[in-house]
Design a protein around this motif. Structure first.
Motif, PDB file in Angstrom:
ATOM      1  N   ALA A   1      33.838  42.814  37.444  1.00 52.42           N
ATOM      2  CA  ALA A   1      33.356  41.479  37.090  1.00 52.42           C
ATOM      3  C   ALA A   1      34.379  40.702  36.270  1.00 52.42           C
ATOM      4  N   GLN A   2      35.288  41.397  35.616  1.00 54.13           N
ATOM      5  CA  GLN A   2      36.301  40.722  34.797  1.00 54.13           C
ATOM      6  C   GLN A   2      37.472  40.289  35.669  1.00 54.13           C
ATOM      7  N   PRO A   3      37.853  39.009  35.623  1.00 52.07           N
ATOM      8  CA  PRO A   3      38.982  38.560  36.454  1.00 52.07           C
ATOM      9  C   PRO A   3      40.253  39.341  36.134  1.00 52.07           C
ATOM     10  N   LEU A   4      41.073  39.562  37.151  1.00 51.26           N
ATOM     11  CA  LEU A   4      42.358  40.205  36.904  1.00 51.26           C
ATOM     12  C   LEU A   4      43.290  39.259  36.171  1.00 51.26           C
ATOM     13  N   LEU A   5      43.293  37.987  36.572  1.00 49.14           N
ATOM     14  CA  LEU A   5      44.158  36.996  35.924  1.00 49.14           C
ATOM     15  C   LEU A   5      43.372  35.708  35.729  1.00 49.14           C
TER      16      LEU A   5
END
Length: 351
Positions: A16-20
């Motif tokens: 769920a956490q964006p990579l960038l």
């Protein structure tokens, strides 16, 4: 260690956490001679760009020449310093106190450029080119060469025949495969592909695109794919970001954006895509005129001078990126009933 084994990079925040994440990126280039004129003048290349790149997705970035795509790519890779804004890589600030160090960030993010020949050192055999980076980062020379040979084989080049050739001895498609192998030598998590297949003929282009798809699945990669070719973007991307004169005007899932564009500029770009159907011929130019001067961008909506649906509010108020349904966002007063645009309708009722 087997360099060809599927890579499972450390995942700090889960899927769920964006990579960038890019937040408010700004880049302006000063003009020569502006100092002597007594007034500072700049080219507004990137002006407040914000977006996320999810883990495992391919984000396509499109727009006309000069819209800021390549400058944005170089800001993401920290090849250019941003005048303002910040980058967050998997929950860590990039180059900030307590965040991820630039040296480590650049191992996790690699870039493949359009000019395959200019990207390679003409004085080094290709195997040395691929092995050079890992060796500088501490990998023993023998292991670096072994990894380079394995990557050459993985991108479809026979090491026994290609390894000690120089760039001028290879075709454009072979050189671009070498550039992809060099980027993979660091075992990155994110690849930025800046017009990486634009200079290749269609048959070679298809082979490289299929290779990129295979590598993405095999190694759990994430791509930022920049291209003028909307058909290639549609084939490769999961989401598409549309830029105009240094700003994001629309972003959304590829199927929704191609089926139902919510910004007039996006609709114009899509209408310019060649069609094999005689009933779908383009009889009128989708856009008239040239983009405005990036030294002095127009007020309000930067697309208003070329937009067939522009109204008075477009000159006085800058549209904001707003949700328009189907996971998309667009920066156009037409999608905001509160904008006072005479043709504005709620997103759910937009045609």
């Amino acid at each position: 260690m087997n360099s060809l084994a599927p890579i499972s990079p450390a995942d700090r925040g889960g899927p769920a956490q964006p990579l960038l994440s890019a937040r408010g990126l700004v880049k302006r280039f000063p003009l020569r001679g502006a100092f002597w004129s007594g007034k500072a003048r700049h080219v507004h290349a990137v002006d407040g760009v914000s977006f996320d790149v999810a883990k495992g997705e391919t984000l396509g970035i499109v727009g006309e020449s000069g819209c800021g795509k390549s400058t944005t790519a170089r800001l993401l890779a920290r090849l250019l310093p941003a005048d303002a804004g910040e980058l967050v890589f998997d929950g860590e600030g990039v180059g900030t106190f307590g965040g991820i160090a630039l040296r480590e960030f650049r191992r996790k993010l690699q870039m493949v450029f359009q000019d395959s020949f200019a990207s390679l050192n003409p004085r080094l055999p290709v195997v040395e080119t691929i092995a050079y980076g890992p060796r500088v980062h501490g990998l023993p020379a023998a292991q670096a060469l072994e990894r380079a040979r394995g990557l050459l084989a993985r991108v479809g080049l026979e090491p026994a025949q290609i390894a000690y050739r120089y760039p001028h001895e290879l075709s454009g498609g072979q050189r671009q495969r070498v550039n992809i192998a060099r980027a993979l030598a660091f075992e990155p998590r994110l690849l930025i592909l800046d017009e990486a297949v634009a200079a290749l003929d269609k048959s070679v282009q298809a082979q490289v695109l299929n290779l990129l798809q295979e590598l993405k699945e095999e190694r759990g990669l994430t791509y930022c794919f920049i291209s003028h070719d909307l058909q290639v973007v549609q084939y490769l991307s999961d989401r598409v970001l549309v830029m105009y004169l240094g700003q994001v005007v629309e972003i959304g899932p590829v199927d929704a954006l191609f089926r139902r564009p919510r910004h007039p500029y996006t609709a114009a770009l899509l209408s310019a895509v060649p069609s094999m159907d005689p009933a779908c011929r383009t009889e009128r130019a989708p856009l008239a005129g040239d983009p405005p001067n990036p030294i002095a961008p127009p007020s309000g909506c930067r697309f208003r001078d070329r937009c067939p649906r522009a109204a008075a509010v477009c000159a006085t108020r800058t549209p904001q990126l707003l949700p328009v349904g189907e996971g998309a966002q667009a920066a156009c007063h037409l999608n905001d009933p509160a904008s006072d645009h005479p043709q504005a309708v709620p997103p759910e009722r937009a045609a």
